[in-house]
Design a protein around this motif. Structure first.
Motif, PDB file in Angstrom:
ATOM      1  N   ALA A   1       0.843  -1.195   0.000  1.00  0.00           N
ATOM      2  CA  ALA A   1       0.000   0.000   0.000  1.00  0.00           C
ATOM      3  C   ALA A   1       0.876   1.242   0.000  1.00  0.00           C
TER       4      ALA A   1
ATOM      5  N   ALA B   1       1.596   7.041   2.067  1.00  0.00           N
ATOM      6  CA  ALA B   1       1.040   8.004   1.117  1.00  0.00           C
ATOM      7  C   ALA B   1       1.924   9.225   0.941  1.00  0.00           C
TER       8      ALA B   1
ATOM      9  N   PRO C   1      -4.855  -1.518   6.019  1.00  0.00           N
ATOM     10  CA  PRO C   1      -5.330  -0.972   4.747  1.00  0.00           C
ATOM     11  C   PRO C   1      -6.845  -0.850   4.668  1.00  0.00           C
TER      12      PRO C   1
ATOM     13  N   ASP D   1      -9.674   5.829   6.974  1.00  0.00           N
ATOM     14  CA  ASP D   1      -8.864   7.009   6.671  1.00  0.00           C
ATOM     15  C   ASP D   1      -7.399   6.629   6.428  1.00  0.00           C
ATOM     16  N   ASN D   2      -7.173   5.425   5.927  1.00  0.00           N
ATOM     17  CA  ASN D   2      -5.805   4.946   5.742  1.00  0.00           C
ATOM     18  C   ASN D   2      -4.994   5.837   4.813  1.00  0.00           C
ATOM     19  N   GLU D   3      -5.632   6.420   3.812  1.00  0.00           N
ATOM     20  CA  GLU D   3      -4.874   7.220   2.843  1.00  0.00           C
ATOM     21  C   GLU D   3      -4.279   8.482   3.456  1.00  0.00           C
ATOM     22  N   ASN D   4      -4.803   8.898   4.612  1.00  0.00           N
ATOM     23  CA  ASN D   4      -4.263  10.078   5.283  1.00  0.00           C
ATOM     24  C   ASN D   4      -3.378   9.733   6.470  1.00  0.00           C
TER      25      ASN D   4
END
Length: 541
Positions: A17, A20, A233, A237-240
């Motif tokens: 993943a 980010a 993952p 709010d994993n992307e932040n």
């Protein structure tokens, strides 16, 4: 170390993943981020559990806040921010709270997080069969029918919580509680995956079995050595999230931990007692200090099994008066701690520290009164008291115990035997009243005075003194529905200052050696120190 196939695969998924923002700029601050987003910190002891309804210690709760997410979290200043809940409404008398849950919250196995997961967790907390040390917290929350359910006199379904639908949770209180929303940040209120618990029993929290809904999942745990959590993952709010991995290392010796920090093995460690002034001079960007919503105290066994001398209030008062708290804070610890004469810290929101009598005396006056009280009780040089002082293994606790034992010996002729025990053994010994006087510490579960004073309520699960006072119980019960409970809290503090079932010693400050890479993201303004790895980040060197 051996890691299960499932954990290894999950770790690979997390790695794929990718962070980010790795080696890029922080989206808000504009700071350049470090390529390796691993946060490694030291803990004193092995945690009690990572089961939300079982965990009872600070270090375990830190892990649980990463693995699970409740209705609400806290921001860096201690304010409530949405977790699984996006908001709530109340009825006119604020006895019914209706929480709306986000529709994109998932468990790590892909199942949706639903209101029923909270109902199950709260009923599980209240269930006598769970034997949670935090069972009493459902009464702190003032949930309807909490008492009968806890006692096994009513079915779990009578507890004041139900799922209206998958994304609507309704909570009914016994009466209005002004600070109810604050109680939902506590680990014991976090949801639990019934299917995983049904399948694996107490082994459900092992890395190969655990199912979580927080920003991280448990990928490794070696008891008394290390615990590793890595990004989940499936977290909404994993992307932040910036920190990829958080590692807790168990290091019993504060000085060894400091050495390992200075060698670059740790990003955070506690400062050994008495060393803050020197470290602040030599490493001003790394030695940090700030107030903490915690109290350090000695609890006195006043149960039926206690020795007769401890049942005498004059002896308990004398032991308290003879402790020179200024010496403890200014000579032994030297890191901004505040001498304590009440249980509740002044940092507590909305609380005014009452002027209990002995707080206003000089230490000479306290010592003289202590000698007088001991003589009245029939003790002194010709008839000395022998007592055992219990503490959990820690260099700081040992230094404080040595200082206190000398004060008791010099001022009162008390003969003290010091006994240290490993954390879990110590908790059992203290909890079963197999002690005389024991070191204790309490950090607020929420920012309101009742989080401290409820511990002297007769039914509290952490009333290790087994102190019981009907007036205290009544005052605390009435305070729950008062717009201004301060008069009740002041009276309770005055009563326990007179009865002295506990001896307040100091109110904490937090003093860390903290890597300059992490300093800017640490929540120094949150006196509860509810920190979340998902809110941290490491800047480039």
């Amino acid at each position: 170390m051996n890691i299960s196939i499932k954990a290894a695969l999950l770790g690979s998924a997390i790695a794929l993943a990718g962070p980010a923002f790795a080696d890029k700029m922080h989206p808000t601050t504009g700071e350049k981020l470090a390529e390796d987003q691993t946060f490694t910190y030291r803990v004193l002891d092995e945690h009690t559990s990572v089961d939300p309804q079982i965990v009872e210690d600070v270090s375990g709760s830190e892990i649980v806040r990463d693995l699970f997410e409740g209705l609400y979290n806290q921001d860096k200043d201690g304010n409530l921010v949405p977790g699984v809940a996006t908001g709530y409404s109340t009825n006119d008398d604020k006895t019914v709270y209706t929480f709306t849950l986000r529709d994109n919250a998932k468990w790590s196995d892909g199942k949706p997080v639903t209101a029923q997961d909270f109902v199950y967790a709260w009923q599980r907390l209240a269930d006598p069969a769970t034997a949670s040390e935090y069972q009493w917290y459902v009464e702190v929350m003032n949930l309807k029918n909490a008492g009968p359910v806890m006692a096994g006199e009513a079915p779990l379904s009578d507890l004041g919580v139900k799922a209206i639908d998958d994304h609507t949770l309704e909570v009914t209180l016994a009466s209005s509680l002004p600070y109810f929303a604050k109680t939902t940040t506590h680990a014991s209120t976090f949801p639990a995956p019934k299917w995983a618990i049904d399948e694996h029993g107490t082994d459900w929290i092992k890395p190969e079995n655990i199912v979580v809904n927080g920003a991280y999942t448990l990928t490794e745990h070696v008891a008394n050595e290390r615990s590793v959590r890595e990004r989940n993952p499936m977290y909404w709010d994993n992307e932040n999230t910036i920190i990829d991995k958080t590692v807790a290392l168990v290091i019993n010796d504060e000085n060894v931990a400091l050495t390992r920090y200075q060698a670059g093995e740790l990003d955070r460690t506690e400062i050994p007692a008495g060393q803050y002034p020197a470290l602040e001079q030599s490493h001003p960007e790394e030695a940090v200090i700030f107030p903490r919503l915690c109290s350090y105290y000695y609890t006195i066994n006043v149960s039926d099994s206690a020795p007769e001398f401890l049942k005498d209030v004059r002896v308990r008062q004398a032991l308290s008066y003879a402790i020179d708290r200024d010496v403890i804070t200014e000579k032994v610890l030297q890191a901004g701690e505040i001498p304590a004469y009440t249980f509740t810290p002044g940092a507590t929101a909305g609380f005014e520290v009452p002027a209990v009598d002995y707080a206003g005396w000089s230490q000479d006056e306290r010592n003289a009164k202590a000698v007088e009280l001991m003589a009245e009780a029939g003790y002194g040089a010709d008839n000395p008291i022998d007592l055992t002082l219990l503490y959990n293994t820690s260099e700081a606790h040992k230094k404080i115990a040595l200082a206190v034992s000398q004060m008791w010996k010099q001022n009162l002729g008390v003969k003290v035997t010091l006994e240290n025990q490993e954390w879990k053994t110590y908790l059992t010994t203290r909890g079963e009243q197999n002690y005389e006087v024991a070191r204790a510490g309490w950090c607020g579960d929420y920012n309101e005075a009742s989080t401290f004073l409820d511990l002297v309520q007769s039914g509290s699960g952490y009333n290790d003194a087994k102190y019981a006072n009907e007036m205290v119980d009544s005052l605390l019960a009435d305070a729950k529905t008062m717009d201004n409970p301060q008069p009740n809290y002041s009276k309770v503090e005055e009563i326990i200052a007179a009865d002295m079932p506990i001896i307040p010693i100091y109110h904490y400050s937090e003093d860390y050696m903290l890597s300059p890479e992490i300093v800017g993201s640490w929540p120094v303004n949150n006196v509860e120190q509810n920190w979340y790895s998902k809110d941290l980040y490491k800047v480039a060197k």
